[in-house]
Design an enzyme around this catalytic site. Sequence first.
Site, PDB file in Angstrom:
ATOM      1  N   GLU A  45       1.192  -0.973  -0.136  1.00 15.09           N
ATOM      2  CA  GLU A  45       0.226   0.247   0.076  1.00 15.09           C
ATOM      3  C   GLU A  45       1.003   0.994  -0.370  1.00 15.09           C
ATOM      4  OE1 GLU A  45      -3.341   0.142   0.028  1.00 15.09           O
ATOM      5  OE2 GLU A  45      -4.198  -1.922   0.479  1.00 15.09           O
ATOM      6  N   CYS A  90      -2.746   8.838   2.665  1.00 13.86           N
ATOM      7  CA  CYS A  90      -2.858   8.379   1.194  1.00 13.86           C
ATOM      8  C   CYS A  90      -2.812   8.383   0.512  1.00 13.86           C
ATOM      9  CB  CYS A  90      -2.078   6.898   1.172  1.00 13.86           C
ATOM     10  SG  CYS A  90      -3.231   6.200   1.436  1.00 13.86           S
TER      11      CYS A  90
END
Length: 504
Positions: free
Chosen positions: A262, A296
């Site tokens: 990720e 993010c």
Amino acid sequence: MNLPTADELRARVHRALDAIGAPGPLGEPGAPGLPASTPITGDVLFTVAQTDNYEAVVATAARAFPAWRATPAPARGAVVRRLGELLTAHRHDLATLVTVETGKIAAEALGEVQEMIDVCQFAVGLSRQLYGRTIASERPGHRLMETWHPLGVVGVITAFNFPVAVWAWNTAVALVCGDTVVWKPSELTPLTALACQALLQRAAGDVGAPPEVSGLLLGGPEVGEQLVDDERIALLSATGSVRMGQRVGPRVAQRFGRVLLELGGNNAAIVTPSADLDLALRAIVFAAVGTAGQRCTSLRRLIVHHSIADEVSARVVSAYRQLAIGDPFDSATLVGPLIHETAYRDMVGALDQARADGGQVIGGERHDAGQPGAYYVAPAVVRMPSSTAIVATETFAPILYMLAYDDLDDAIAVNNAVPQGLSSSIFTTDMREAERFIDGSDCGITNVNIGTSGAEIGGAFGGEKHTGGGRESGSDAWKAYMRRATNTINYSDQLPLAQGVHFG
Ligand code: UN1
């Protein structure tokens, strides 16, 4: 700016850790070990002992695996159910620690803990839904089916910005899947890690499960490096920068381990002429400045139809002017501090580059907090004449680049013209535009009339390209934590070979 003192923050940490029952004592600042600091004042609050027994922690998790995998999945779910209950009872304590260590505002810290509770509930349900398929066999008296089996020890590396939720996404699901877990949290967030580990240990004790199913490794990047090369780590789930992923991915692949990555995002939203602008504005501001632009999934690029670009820009700028910036514990605050000086320097550097590229920067200045080590900044809007290299770069700070478009296909191409592929949105009331965007965006998350951040745990979370391709939390992301076996069972008294082969 009215900020709490370091001593007030220490007292908050002590109260939260005591309520949670996390192991003490914490060392004085400057003692050997990991500094536990806060971006709220920039002070080191405590020192936390580093893990000096890596080998023992991983060996313990590896030894616990055979018995854990033999435990029925619904019984494994009991630990996760209890963890969810303890998280619910201690959500304010844990959120306090999240705010102290990350500078995230209180409401968002509580939201992060809620994600943990939600994923625990999801995983408990999942513990009764780990299923494979049966497939029509070409042979009479044969059954073809898939069974799913635990992998082993899952290593989890998490980043500072979601110090507890990302651990929970991985751990809750991995545990019901029958894996044991070792966690290497960001070195910036050791206190929240101690608290989570204490709650999980208690949950295991409360339901009579072995506490060895979960281990904690506190330390710097060298600890993560050990996990990367450790053959006992069957799956390494790592959240962090693209640079980190580029080091981790190939090395784990070299030993044929599995990775779940990720990594960064450079998320865009398109605003079309048919958009409900009141709704879009609220979504844009939350996505761009929430967590001070340090998710993010933060919105970094706004691609607006030229006919409404001036209006949208003026409204975003006016909303930004009203943002309360300061103490993240103050319920009026919407934007807390950046994590550290480097984050601030990166933001200044990106804005300088954007100006050099012809961008018009509004905001971005540092607010005087009366604390040299604390970095409070006004979120910046940057109107760019075109998408330059800096626009295609993820800067982990509240910078929103604005670009104008004429044709929706071009806007979708701009959405896709960055290395990362995490999240994306369109604001439109035209269903044709919405469907074209869902079809055209190359991201792992593609939204309509909501922002790029704030995903629910029920969906699979993750993205494509330099974001790393991993999926975690909901949907069928559990499959990454298990291995699939294809089973062919012959219940006839003949031995027909597949493909009609006759042999002997
Ligand atoms: C992250 O920033 O690493 O969708 C995770 C979101 C949150 C998770 C973000 N649910 O913004």
